[in-house]
Design a protein around this motif. Structure first.
Motif, short mmCIF file in Angstrom:
data_model
loop_
_atom_site.label_atom_id
_atom_site.label_comp_id
_atom_site.label_asym_id
_atom_site.label_seq_id
_atom_site.Cartn_x
_atom_site.Cartn_y
_atom_site.Cartn_z
N GLY A 81 -45.92 -126.76 111.64
CA GLY A 81 -46.15 -126.80 110.19
C GLY A 81 -46.17 -128.19 109.58
O GLY A 81 -46.16 -128.31 108.35
N PHE A 82 -46.19 -129.24 110.41
CA PHE A 82 -46.19 -130.61 109.86
C PHE A 82 -47.51 -131.32 110.17
O PHE A 82 -47.99 -131.26 111.29
CB PHE A 82 -45.05 -131.44 110.48
N PHE A 83 -48.09 -132.01 109.18
CA PHE A 83 -49.22 -132.90 109.44
C PHE A 83 -49.22 -134.02 108.40
O PHE A 83 -48.48 -133.96 107.42
CB PHE A 83 -50.56 -132.14 109.48
N LEU A 84 -50.00 -135.07 108.69
CA LEU A 84 -50.08 -136.21 107.77
C LEU A 84 -51.46 -136.24 107.14
O LEU A 84 -52.43 -135.84 107.79
CB LEU A 84 -49.89 -137.54 108.52
N VAL A 85 -51.56 -136.72 105.91
CA VAL A 85 -52.89 -136.89 105.32
C VAL A 85 -53.08 -138.31 104.80
O VAL A 85 -52.18 -138.89 104.18
CB VAL A 85 -53.17 -135.87 104.18
N SER A 86 -54.26 -138.86 105.09
CA SER A 86 -54.63 -140.18 104.55
C SER A 86 -55.94 -140.02 103.78
O SER A 86 -56.56 -138.95 103.83
CB SER A 86 -54.81 -141.18 105.69
N ASN A 87 -56.35 -141.05 103.08
CA ASN A 87 -57.55 -140.97 102.21
C ASN A 87 -57.53 -139.70 101.36
O ASN A 87 -58.50 -138.95 101.29
CB ASN A 87 -58.83 -141.04 103.05
N HIS A 88 -56.39 -139.50 100.72
CA HIS A 88 -56.08 -138.27 99.97
C HIS A 88 -56.50 -138.35 98.51
O HIS A 88 -56.33 -137.40 97.77
CB HIS A 88 -54.58 -138.01 100.05
#
Ligand code: AKG
Length: 322
Positions: free
Chosen positions: A44-51
């Motif tokens: 259930g964990f993820f990272l987001v960039s260019n958000h």
């Protein structure tokens, strides 16, 4: 689950560049939804960039934390949280609380995306702290607006990844009634004797966390604690219990905690997306073909249960459902 020593491994959390998805590129969207699906089924964990969130706004939100937590205790206690409320200031260092409380100070407030609530954060901070917090209030209002917008985009991605369509969860969380928490962890001379935030699953739906570069967030995967390393201009996103129920248990809400260190203050900004109070949490029918994991509930019902019965060694959602 808080056995020592501290984690020496870090979790390989997928980093999703949202630019393609946000601009409607179908290939990028398909790839992003595949990565999200894998991560959410596992932990259930993820990272987001260019958000799309302005990095200036993020750094302003961190500076406002320094301003608030740098006040004297009695000044901060003007916003003191009352028993059973989720909003206000808490501290482990006031002597009024049990020594097992986590090693941190927090300030939490409500955010509402409903029409007519466009200044709820700003008004709360000015009410609690006076006019000198008008500017900070405006910054947190803007920050929460940005978090709400981002969380609705992530809801679109989650909908696509679960095969229920782009708007299914987005529509459910329009007009969300969410919580923002500022976590402030001062250095601790004996960091191995305590925790910044104890092990817990978020009872809420989706968390968007911005941690500074100090690091300290850990996730329990395969019975082992793993650090989630900080990345500049990147948010950590995780599924909470309410979304786990909405996905009929397909996506996981996972135990996590924050550790402290002996030299540096650590800060994190956590936005907890919650449905509006009257919404019934029930998975879309496409996800219930093989049966149901949880009964229908509203978010205030789960919140009340969590506040009364939370135990680190217990699966709250399962206990609530049984
Ligand atoms: C919470 O506020 O619920 C957290 O889990 C905070 C985690 C962190 O500070 O990294």
């Amino acid at each position: 689950h808080d056995e020592r020593p501290r984690s020496d491994s870090h979790l390989l959390v997928p980093l999703i560049d949202l630019q393609g998805f946000l601009s409607g590129d179908p290939v990028a969207s398909l790839e992003a939804s595949r990565v999200v699906r894998d991560a959410c089924r596992k932990h259930g964990f993820f990272l987001v960039s260019n958000h799309g969130v302005d990095c200036r706004l993020i750094s302003d939100a961190h500076h406002c934390m320094d301003r608030f937590f740098g006040l004297t205790l009695s000044e901060k206690q003007r916003a003191q949280r009352k028993l059973w409320e989720s909003h206000g200031y808490t501290s482990s260092f006031t002597g009024r609380f049990h020594s097992k409380l986590p090693w941190k100070e927090t300030l939490s407030f409500r955010y509402s995306a409903e029409e007519g609530s466009s200044k709820v954060v700003e008004d709360y901070l000015v009410d609690a702290m006076g006019d000198q917090f008008k500017q900070s209030g405006g910054i947190y209002q803007e920050y929460c607006d940005a978090m709400s917008t981002l969380s609705l985009s992530i809801m679109e991605l989650l909908g696509i990844s679960l095969g229920v369509g782009r708007n299914c969860f987005r529509d459910f969380f329009e007009g969300n009634d969410s919580i923002m928490r500022l976590n402030y962890y001062p250095p601790c001379q004996k960091p191995d004797m305590t925790l910044g935030t104890g092990p817990h699953c978020d009872p809420t739906s989706l968390t968007i966390l911005h941690q500074d570069q100090v690091g300290g967030l850990e996730v329990l995967v395969d019975d082992k604690w793993h650090l989630v390393l900080p990345h500049v201009n990147t948010f950590v996103v995780n599924i909470g219990d309410t979304f786990m129920a909405l996905s009929n248990g397909i996506y996981k809400s996972c135990l996590h905690r924050a550790v402290v260190n002996s030299t540096r203050t650590r800060k994190s900004l956590a936005f907890f997306l919650c449905p509006s109070k009257e919404k019934l949490v029930r998975p879309p029918k496409e996800l219930m073909e093989t049966g149901r994991e949880y009964p229908d509930f509203t978010w205030p019902m789960l919140l009340e249960f969590t506040q009364k019965h939370y135990r680190a060694d217990m699966n709250t959602l399962q206990a609530f459902s049984s």
